[in-house]
Design a protein around this motif. Structure first.
Motif, PDB file in Angstrom:
ATOM      1  N   ILE A 229     -14.099  25.635  -5.432  1.00  0.00           N
ATOM      2  CA  ILE A 229     -13.243  25.363  -6.591  1.00  0.00           C
ATOM      3  C   ILE A 229     -13.434  26.445  -7.651  1.00  0.00           C
ATOM      4  O   ILE A 229     -12.482  27.098  -8.088  1.00  0.00           O
ATOM      5  N   VAL A 230     -14.708  26.659  -7.993  1.00  0.00           N
ATOM      6  CA  VAL A 230     -14.985  27.675  -9.012  1.00  0.00           C
ATOM      7  C   VAL A 230     -14.572  29.049  -8.494  1.00  0.00           C
ATOM      8  O   VAL A 230     -13.920  29.841  -9.195  1.00  0.00           O
ATOM      9  N   GLY A 231     -14.947  29.305  -7.244  1.00  0.00           N
ATOM     10  CA  GLY A 231     -14.694  30.617  -6.642  1.00  0.00           C
ATOM     11  C   GLY A 231     -13.213  30.927  -6.560  1.00  0.00           C
ATOM     12  O   GLY A 231     -12.794  32.057  -6.801  1.00  0.00           O
ATOM     13  N   ALA A 232     -12.407  29.926  -6.235  1.00  0.00           N
ATOM     14  CA  ALA A 232     -10.972  30.147  -6.076  1.00  0.00           C
ATOM     15  C   ALA A 232     -10.387  30.694  -7.372  1.00  0.00           C
ATOM     16  O   ALA A 232      -9.623  31.668  -7.366  1.00  0.00           O
TER      17      ALA A 232
ATOM     18  N   LEU B  59      -5.019  23.756  -4.411  1.00  0.00           N
ATOM     19  CA  LEU B  59      -6.487  23.820  -4.340  1.00  0.00           C
ATOM     20  C   LEU B  59      -7.086  22.426  -4.396  1.00  0.00           C
ATOM     21  O   LEU B  59      -7.982  22.084  -3.627  1.00  0.00           O
ATOM     22  N   ALA B  60      -6.543  21.593  -5.306  1.00  0.00           N
ATOM     23  CA  ALA B  60      -7.102  20.257  -5.517  1.00  0.00           C
ATOM     24  C   ALA B  60      -7.056  19.448  -4.230  1.00  0.00           C
ATOM     25  O   ALA B  60      -8.056  18.839  -3.823  1.00  0.00           O
ATOM     26  N   VAL B  61      -5.911  19.439  -3.571  1.00  0.00           N
ATOM     27  CA  VAL B  61      -5.746  18.633  -2.356  1.00  0.00           C
ATOM     28  C   VAL B  61      -6.757  19.052  -1.298  1.00  0.00           C
ATOM     29  O   VAL B  61      -7.461  18.237  -0.715  1.00  0.00           O
ATOM     30  N   TRP B  62      -6.855  20.361  -1.099  1.00  0.00           N
ATOM     31  CA  TRP B  62      -7.679  20.804   0.025  1.00  0.00           C
ATOM     32  C   TRP B  62      -9.162  20.726  -0.263  1.00  0.00           C
ATOM     33  O   TRP B  62      -9.948  20.389   0.625  1.00  0.00           O
ATOM     34  N   THR B  63      -9.550  21.026  -1.480  1.00  0.00           N
ATOM     35  CA  THR B  63     -10.975  20.825  -1.755  1.00  0.00           C
ATOM     36  C   THR B  63     -11.301  19.334  -1.773  1.00  0.00           C
ATOM     37  O   THR B  63     -12.374  18.918  -1.375  1.00  0.00           O
TER      38      THR B  63
END
Lengths: 552, 700
Positions: A229-232, B59-63
Motif C-alpha cells: 500500500i505504502v509502496g504503491a 489498489l484498495a480492492v487488491w490489497t
C-alpha cells in the motif's frame, strides 16, 4: 549471510529489467550463483566443524561424568535414584549436545540474517523499513507470551507423560500382581485417565502452537500488504523503484523466520543451562571415600581385620541414630565371623565398612594393622571377594560374569572356580554352558543360579578377605545346601565376614557376633553363646522351634 | 509389500476415523488453506503489474484481497494445526490405552515373550512416531495440493520457466531420497550406540556394589570408553552425511532460483513476461521447496512410523493363549486344590511338571519343597491360571480352573510372589491393592498379621510413606511382609506363598507363621520355604505320622528325583539345614509314602499335611489347623533336647481350645480378657473383615 545475496541481487536485476539491460541480468545471475555455491560450501564446512567439536566435547564429558561416578562413594548411589543418575548421562548430555551443535549455529545464523535483512531494508528505503518494523513489537510480544505459556504446557505434558510411562512400566513389571489381584479394570481406567490428562496437556500446547505459528505468517502477510500500500503510492510518486518494492516483498518472507528460530534457540539454551548446572553439580560432588595422599599398594593381605572404636552414621550429622556406635572388634586372619542381629542392627554396615564402601565417622578400620584409608582403595578391593545379598550379574556370557573380577582368567581357571563352588553342574545345564548369554542384571537366571555364579566370581579372584551378605537367603533348599558346602570350602582358609540372616549360617561360623542397635552385644562361638543363654540363645531356640517367645 | 502397506495404513485410518470431526476439519482446512495460499502470489502479481504498473486496477480492492487471503489462511492454518494435532493425540491415546488393555489380559506364556523395556519403548517412541506422522499427514496432503496448483499456475504463466522449476524438483527428490537411504541406517546405528552407552552406565550404577567390591572401576571406565568411542564414530558419520545432504537440500532450490533469475530476467528484457509474472514465479518456486522437503520427510517418518504402527498393532493384536472360563467359583466351594496328573512346560520340549499329582484338602498347609528349577514356583503359577497345563487338570474346589472365570478364581487366591513386587505408591495403597476400598482398620489388621505394622509405624509417614520404585526403599524383608499383608487383606480362600519370607529374619518369620496359622484357618497355603521355622527335615514325617495311610501315589520318574536326598543320612551337619528330606523308609514306616512329583530327575516333592479342625459359631464357620505334634524322628542328631520334648508333649496333648468367636469386640478388649486367662487374642475370621470376630487362643 549467503541468504542475503540472492535477494540483494534481485534488487539489482529489477533495475536491470526495467532498464532492459541484459548485461546486468547476467552479472546478477553470476553473482547469485557464486553466492549460492559459497553458501553451500560454507554450510557444509560449518556443519562438519560444529559436529566434530560438539561430539568431541560430549565424548570427553561422558567419560568425565562416568569417571566421577566411579569415584563417588556408595552413599551417593544410595541417596540418588538410578533413574536420576542415568538422566545425567543421557538426557542432560543430549540437551547440551543439541544446543552446542544446532542451537549455537542456528542462533548465529538467525541473528546475522535478522540484522542483515534489517540493514538491507533500511538501505533500500527507510520509510518502508519503518512500516515493516512496526510489526516487530507485536511479534516480539506475541512470541514472548507464546514461549512462556508453551514452556509451561510443555513441562506439564512432560510430567504427565512420565507418569503415564511409569504407570505402564510398573504395570508390565507387576503384571502378575495386577492379574492376581484382579486390578486389570481399575488399572486400565486409571491408566486411561492419566493418558487423557496427558492428552489434555498436549492439546493445550497444540492450541498455543496453532494460534502462534499462523499468527507469524499473518504478520508477515500484513507487513507485505502494508508495504504494498505504502509502496504503491511511492512508486506512483516516483520515489521508489518497482524493483525495490519487489525486493522488499521477498525480504519480508525471510524476515520473520529468524525471530521464531531465535525463540526456539533460547528454549534450548535454557534447557542446556539447567543440564549443565546439574552436570557441574555431579562433577563437584565430593567423594566420601577419598583416596589417600600416598596410598599404600596392596599385594596381598593376611586378612586380619580390626575395628577400633568405630562409629558410623549414614547421611548428615544430624541423623538421630548412629548405625554403629563404638565397635571394637578384632578378627584374626582366617577366621569366619557371622554377624547376627535384627534388621537395622548394623551388621551390613560392618561389612560395608570393611569393603570401604563407607569410611567410619570416627575410629578406624584396619586390615593387617593398616588403616583402610591409607591403602590404595582399588588394590585393596582386588584382595576382596564380595558376594552381595542379591547377586548382581553384568550382561555377557556366564564366563564373563565369573571372570568379572579378573578379566585375564583362562577358561580353565573360570571352570575351576565354578567347580570349587559347585556351580559347574548348574552351568552345564544352561544352554551353551559357559557361553550362555546372561541378560542385563542376570534376569534370565534364577536367583539360585545367579548366586552360584556370584560365588564363583568371588572364588575366582582368590580373595584374602571374603565378605558375604547371607548369600543363601534367596536360595531354595537344595541349592542352598550346595552353596553352603561351597562356602565352607571357600571360607575355610580365608578371613570371612558373613552377614547372617539365618542362624544355620551363624552356627557354622567360627565365631558369632550378635549386634543390636549398632553395638556388639554378644561375641563368641555358637556353643559359647548358647551356653551364655542371652540374645543369641533365645534366637536360636526360636529358630529350632522351642517357641516359647511366641506363645505369650 | 503393497498388501502389508495397506494393512497398516488401513488400520491406522480406522483409528483416525473414530474422530471424524477432527479428520474432516484438519483435511478440509489443509486443502482449503493451501488452495488459498496457492493463489496469493497471483494477487501479488496483479498488484505489481496492474495496480502499480499500469494503475488499471484499484489498489484498495487488491490489497484488501491480499489481506483477506492472509486472514483466511490464518484461520484455516489454525484449524488444520489444532484439529490435526488433536487427531494425532486422540489416536495416540486410543492406541496407548488399548495397548494397556491388551497387556493386562496377557497370560503367562505371552508375558514371557514380552520385555518391559520393549513395551515401554513401544509406548513412547513408537507412539510418538505415529503421532508425528498423523500430525504431518493433513499438512502433507494439503502440500501436495499446493504443489499441483502451483505447478498448474506456473505452467499457465510461463511454460518455459515451469520447466526450469521442474528441473529442480527431481534433483531435490533425488537428494532427499539418497539422504534418507544413507542417513537412516547411520542414525539407527548411532541411536543403538547411545543405548549401549546408557546400558553400560545403567549396569555400573545398579551394580555399583559389585564394581566397587571387586575394585573394577577401571574395567567399567574401559567399557564406557569403548562404547563412547563407537558412539562418537557413529555420530560423526551422521554429522558427515548431514553436512553433505542438508546444505545440498537448501542450495538446490536456490540454484533453481538463480537459473530462473537468469532465464526470467532474459525473458523479461525481451518483454516476453511481465515483472509481476517474474515475481509470482519466484514466489511459487520458493513455495515449492517446503512441500518437496516435507514430502521427503514424511516418507522417512512414514517408514519409521510404519514400523512403529506395525509393532504397536502387533502388541494390541496379541491374544492371550488361554480363554476365560464361564463359571463362577461358587462362594461356598470348599477350599480344596487338586493337581491331577499335571504335565506342564514353559517350552514344549522341556516339561517342568510331568505327571504331577497333589491333593490338598481344605485347611491344609502344604509346603512344596525341591531344588532350583524343580517346578515349585510353577505350581504356584498354575493355580491362579497364569498358565494352562498341557495335560491333566488343576482343580480348585472341585472345579477345573479352565472352566472358572479368571475373576472368580483369582478372587479366591492370595498370592505372595517370590519377588514381592510392590507398586510405587504408599504403603497403605500397596496393602489395599487387592481391596481398594478397605478401611484403615482392615489394613492395619492385615499388616499386623503379616508382622508389618510395627515397622510401618516407624516409617517417616507411617502407612502414607511412599515406597518408591518397586518398593526398593524398603528392605527385602519389609517388602515381603507388605506383600503378605496385601494378600491377607483380600481374605483369600487359598493363600499361595512363593518363598515369601526368605528375606525375613528368623524371629519375625516365626511370628508371621504364628499369625498366619490363625489367619489362614480354612485356607490352603503353599510355600517354598515351609511355613514354620522349625528346621525342615522333621516336618514331613511329623505330618506323615498323623496321616492315615493313603493311596500310593508315585509320580512318573520319581526314583531319579530322589538322588539328592540321601545325603542327609550320612552328613549330620547338613541335616541341620533347612532342607526337607525324608528318607523314603521313614515315611513308609509311618504308614504313608511321601508323595514325590516330578520327572526330569531334579524334582523332589513332599507333602506335609495335617487335619483341619473345625471350630466356630453361627455363619462364621472357621477351619483351623490343629497344632502340629512334635514327633521326633529317631536318630536325628538334634532330637535330644529336653526342652523340646517337653514342648512337644505339651503341644500334642492340647491342640487348641478357645472361646468361640463372639460378636465383634475391639482388639484391645479382646487382648485384655484373653491375657487374663493366659491366652492370646486373635482374629478368628477374615471372611467378613469389616466385622472381625475376636477370640482367645489358649494352650492347655
Amino acid at each position: 549471510m549467503g541468504l542475503l545475496l540472492p535477494v540483494l541481487i534481485r534488487h539489482g536485476i529489477d533495475e536491470a529489467v526495467t532498464r532492459l539491460a541484459l548485461g546486468a541480468v547476467w552479472a546478477a545471475s553470476g553473482l547469485a550463483l557464486l553466492s549460492v555455491l559459497a553458501q553451500w560450501v560454507a554450510q557444509t564446512a560449518e556443519m562438519r566443524m560444529t559436529g566434530r567439536t560438539g561430539e568431541r566435547v560430549l565424548y570427553v564429558l561422558r567419560l568425565k561424568i562416568f569417571a566421577q561416578l566411579q569415584r563417588l562413594g556408595l552413599d551417593y548411589y544410595e541417596r540418588e535414584l538410578t533413574g536420576r543418575i542415568m538422566t545425567r548421562m543421557t538426557t542432560d548430555v543430549d540437551a547440551l549436545s543439541t544446543f552446542l551443535q544446532t542451537g549455537l549455529v542456528t542462533a548465529f545464523v538467525s541473528l546475522v540474517t535478522f540484522f542483515g535483512i534489517m540493514v538491507a531494508l533500511l538501505v533500500i528505503d527507510v520509510q518502508l523499513a519503518l512500516v515493516v518494523f512496526a510489526t516487530l513489537p507485536v511479534l516480539v510480544i506475541g512470541t514472548y507470551f507464546f514461549r512462556k505459556s508453551s514452556v509451561r504446557a510443555y513441562e506439564l505434558a512432560r510430567d504427565r507423560v512420565s507418569v503415564v510411562n511409569a504407570d505402564l512400566q510398573e504395570s508390565v513389571s507387576g503384571l502378575r500382581i495386577v492379574q492376581a489381584f484382579r486390578r486389570e479394570h481399575t488399572g486400565a481406567e486409571r491408566f486411561a485417565e492419566r493418558s487423557d490428562s496427558y492428552r489434555e496437556a498436549r492439546v493445550r500446547g497444540q492450541w498455543l502452537i496453532s494460534v502462534y505459528f499462523p499468527f507469524v505468517q499473518l504478520l508477515s502477510s500484513a507487513a507485505a500488504a502494508a508495504v504494498l500500500i505504502v509502496g504503491a503510492g511511492r512508486v506512483e510518486a516516483g520515489t521508489l523503484t518497482t524493483g525495490a518494492l519487489v525486493a522488499y516483498l521477498l525480504y519480508i518472507d525471510l524476515f520473520f523466520a529468524p525471530v521464531q528460530q531465535l525463540s526456539q534457540v533460547f528454549d534450548g539454551y535454557q534447557q542446556a543451562t539447567v543440564s549443565l548446572r546439574r552436570i557441574q553439580e555431579l562433577l563437584r560432588e565430593p567423594t566420601s571415600t577419598a583416596a589417600a595422599e600416598r596410598p599404600k599398594d596392596v599385594l596381598s593381605l593376611r586378612g586380619e581385620i580390626a575395628f577400633e572404636d568405630v562409629r558410623f552414621q549414614y547421611g548428615a550429622a544430624d541423623e538421630p541414630e548412629e548405625a554403629l556406635s563404638g565397635i571394637d572388634l578384632r578378627i584374626p586372619a582366617g577366621q569366619t565371623v557371622a554377624f547376627v542381629g535384627e534388621t537395622g542392627a548394623g551388621k551390613s554396615t560392618v561389612v560395608k565398612l570393611v569393603a570401604r564402601f563407607y569410611d567410619p565417622t570416627s575410629g578406624r578400620v584396619t586390615a593387617d594393622g593398616t588403616d583402610l584409608r591409607d591403602l590404595d582403595i582399588t588394590a585393596y578391593r582386588h584382595r576382596l571377594g564380595v558376594v552381595p545379598q542379591e547377586a548382581y550379574l553384568f550382561a555377557g556370557t556366564v564366563r564373563d560374569a565369573i571372570a568379572y573380577g579378573r578379566r585375564d582368567a583362562t577358561d580353565a581357571e573360570v571352570e575351576a572356580a565354578a567347580r570349587a563352588v559347585g556351580a559347574h553342574d548348574m552351568i552345564a545345564t544352561l544352554e551353551g554352558g559357559y557361553l550362555h548369554e546372561v541378560a542385563e542384571r542376570g534376569r534370565n537366571l534364577s536367583a539360585g543360579q545367579r548366586q552360584l555364579i556370584a560365588l564363583a566370581r568371588a572364588e575366582l579372584v582368590g580373595p584374602d578377605i571374603l565378605l558375604l551378605d547371607e548369600p543363601t537367603a534367596a536360595l531354595d533348599l537344595a541349592t542352598e545346601a550346595q552353596v553352603n558346602q561351597a562356602t565352607d570350602r571357600l571360607t575355610g582358609r580365608r578371613t570371612t565376614l558373613v552377614v547372617a540372616h539365618r542362624l544355620t549360617t551363624a552356627a557354622r561360623a567360627d565365631r558369632v557376633v550378635v549386634m543390636d542397635h549398632g553395638r556388639v552385644v554378644e561375641d563368641g562361638t555358637h556353643d559359647e553363646l548358647l551356653a551364655l543363654g542371652g540374645t543369641y540363645a533365645r534366637l536360636w531356640r526360636t529358630f529350632v522351634g522351642e517357641d516359647e517367645p511366641a506363645a505369650v | 509389500m503393497a498388501a502389508a502397506d495397506q494393512g497398516w495404513a488401513r488400520r491406522l485410518a480406522g483409528y483416525a476415523w473414530r474422530y471424524r470431526r477432527n479428520v474432516v476439519l484438519a483435511l478440509g482446512s489443509s486443502l482449503g488453506g493451501m488452495a488459498v495460499m496457492a493463489l496469493v502470489p497471483l494477487i501479488t502479481k496483479v498488484v505489481i503489474d496492474d495496480v502499480i504498473g499500469d494503475g488499471t486496477r484499484s489498489l484498495a480492492v487488491w490489497t484488501g484481497l491480499l489481506i483477506a487471503a492472509a486472514v483466511v489462511v490464518y484461520v484455516l492454518t489454525y484449524v488444520r494445526r489444532y484439529y490435526g494435532g488433536r487427531l494425532a493425540l486422540d489416536v495416540q491415546h486410543d492406541l496407548r490405552t488399548e495397548m494397556y488393555g491388551t497387556i493386562t489380559r496377557l497370560d503367562g506364556r505371552r508375558q514371557d515373550e514380552l520385555s518391559t523395556g520393549q513395551v515401554v519403548g513401544r509406548a513412547t517412541s513408537d507412539l510418538q512416531l505415529i503421532q508425528s506422522l498423523l500430525f504431518m499427514l493433513p499438512m502433507t496432503i494439503g502440500n501436495i495440493l499446493l504443489f499441483l496448483i502451483s505447478l498448474a499456475i506456473m505452467a499457465w504463466l510461463s511454460p518455459l520457466l515451469t520447466l526450469v522449476a521442474l528441473a529442480v524438483a527431481p534433483a531435490l527428490w533425488f537428494i532427499a531420497k539418497r539422504s534418507r537411504t544413507r542417513l537412516f541406517p547411520a542414525t539407527w546405528y548411532a541411536q543403538g550406540q547411545a543405548a549401549a552407552v546408557a546400558g553400560v552406565v545403567d549396569g555400573a550404577v545398579s551394580g555399583v556394589r559389585v564394581v566397587k567390591g571387586f575394585g573394577q572401576e577401571e574395567q567399567e571406565t574401559g567399557k564406557l570408553r569403548e562404547v563412547g568411542r563407537r558412539l562418537f564414530a557413529g555420530r560423526m558419520r551422521t554429522v558427515r552425511l548431514n553436512s553433505r545432504y542438508t546444505p545440498a537440500l537448501q542450495s538446490v532450490p536456490a540454484l533453481g532460483q538463480v537459473a530462473m533469475l537468469a532465464l526470467g530476467g532474459w525473458l523479461a528484457t525481451r518483454g516476453q513476461i511481465t515483472l509481476g509474472t517474474f515475481v509470482a514465479f519466484s514466489t511459487y518456486l520458493a513455495q515449492l521447496v517446503g512441500p518437496v522437503r516435507m514430502l521427503a520427510m514424511v516418507l522417512t517418518v512414514g517408514q519409521q512410523a510404519r514400523a512403529g504402527v506395525e509393532r504397536v498393532l502387533e502388541l494390541i493384536d496379541t491374544e492371550p493363549s488361554i480363554e476365560d472360563g464361564t463359571r463362577e467359583l461358587p462362594a461356598d466351594a470348599p477350599a480344596t486344590v487338586e493337581f491331577d496328573d499335571v504335565t506342564f512346560g514353559y517350552t514344549d520340549d522341556r516339561p517342568v511338571l510331568d505327571g504331577f499329582s497333589l491333593e490338598i484338602r481344605s485347611g491344609e498347609t502344604v509346603a512344596v519343597v525341591g531344588s532350583s528349577g524343580s517346578g515349585k514356583s510353577t505350581v504356584s503359577l498354575l493355580l491362579p491360571r497364569f498358565y494352562d497345563v498341557s495335560h491333566g487338570a488343576v482343580l480348585v474346589g472341585g472345579h477345573d480352573v479352565r472352566e472358572l472365570t479368571l475373576d472368580s478364581l483369582r478372587a479366591a487366591i492370595g498370592l505372595v510372589p517370590e519377588d514381592s513386587f510392590l507398586f510405587s505408591d504408599t504403603v497403605r495403597a500397596n496393602i489395599a491393592y487387592g481391596l481398594p476400598d478397605a478401611t484403615d482398620e482392615q489394613i492395619e489388621t492385615a499388616a499386623r498379621a503379616a508382622q508389618a505394622h510395627h515397622f510401618i509405624s516407624e516409617l517417616p509417614s507411617g502407612y502414607d510413606t511412599a515406597v518408591g520404585e518397586h518398593g526398593l526403599t524398603l528392605s527385602g524383608g519389609q517388602r515381603q511382609r507388605i506383600a503378605l499383608a496385601r494378600a491377607i487383606l483380600t481374605d483369600p480362600r487359598l493363600l499361595l506363598l512363593d518363598d515369601a519370607t526368605s528375606a525375613v529374619d528368623a524371629r519375625v518369620e516365626h511370628e508371621i507363621h504364628e499369625a498366619l496359622r490363625s489367619v489362614m484357618a480354612g485356607r490352603e497355603d503353599a510355600a517354598h520355604r515351609p511355613p514354620p521355622l522349625h528346621p525342615q527335615p522333621r516336618r514331613p514325617h511329623r505330618r506323615a505320622r498323623r496321616r492315615p495311610p493313603r493311596r500310593h501315589r508315585y509320580a512318573r520318574g520319581a526314583p531319579a528325583a530322589l538322588r539328592p536326598l540321601p545325603a542327609a543320612a550320612h552328613r549330620p551337619r547338613r541335616a541341620r539345614r533347612r532342607i526337607a528330606r525324608t528318607p523314603p523308609h521313614q515315611g513308609a514306616a509311618a504308614g504313608r509314602r511321601p508323595v514325590r512329583a516330578g520327572g526330569a530327575g531334579r524334582r523332589v516333592r513332599r507333602r506335609a499335611r495335617h487335619h483341619a479342625r473345625t471350630v466356630g459359631t453361627g455363619r462364621d464357620l472357621v477351619r483351623r489347623p490343629g497344632h502340629r505334634p512334635r514327633a521326633r524322628p529317631a536318630g536325628h542328631p538334634r532330637t535330644a533336647r529336653p526342652g523340646r520334648r517337653a514342648a512337644a508333649g505339651r503341644r500334642r496333648t492340647g491342640p487348641s481350645t478357645r472361646t468361640a468367636p463372639s460378636s465383634p469386640r475391639s482388639r484391645t478388649a479382646c487382648a485384655a480378657s484373653c491375657a487374663a486367662s493366659g491366652c492370646r487374642c486373635w482374629s478368628a475370621s477374615h471372611s467378613s473383615p469389616s466385622t472381625p470376630a475376636w477370640g482367645c487362643f489358649c494352650r492347655s
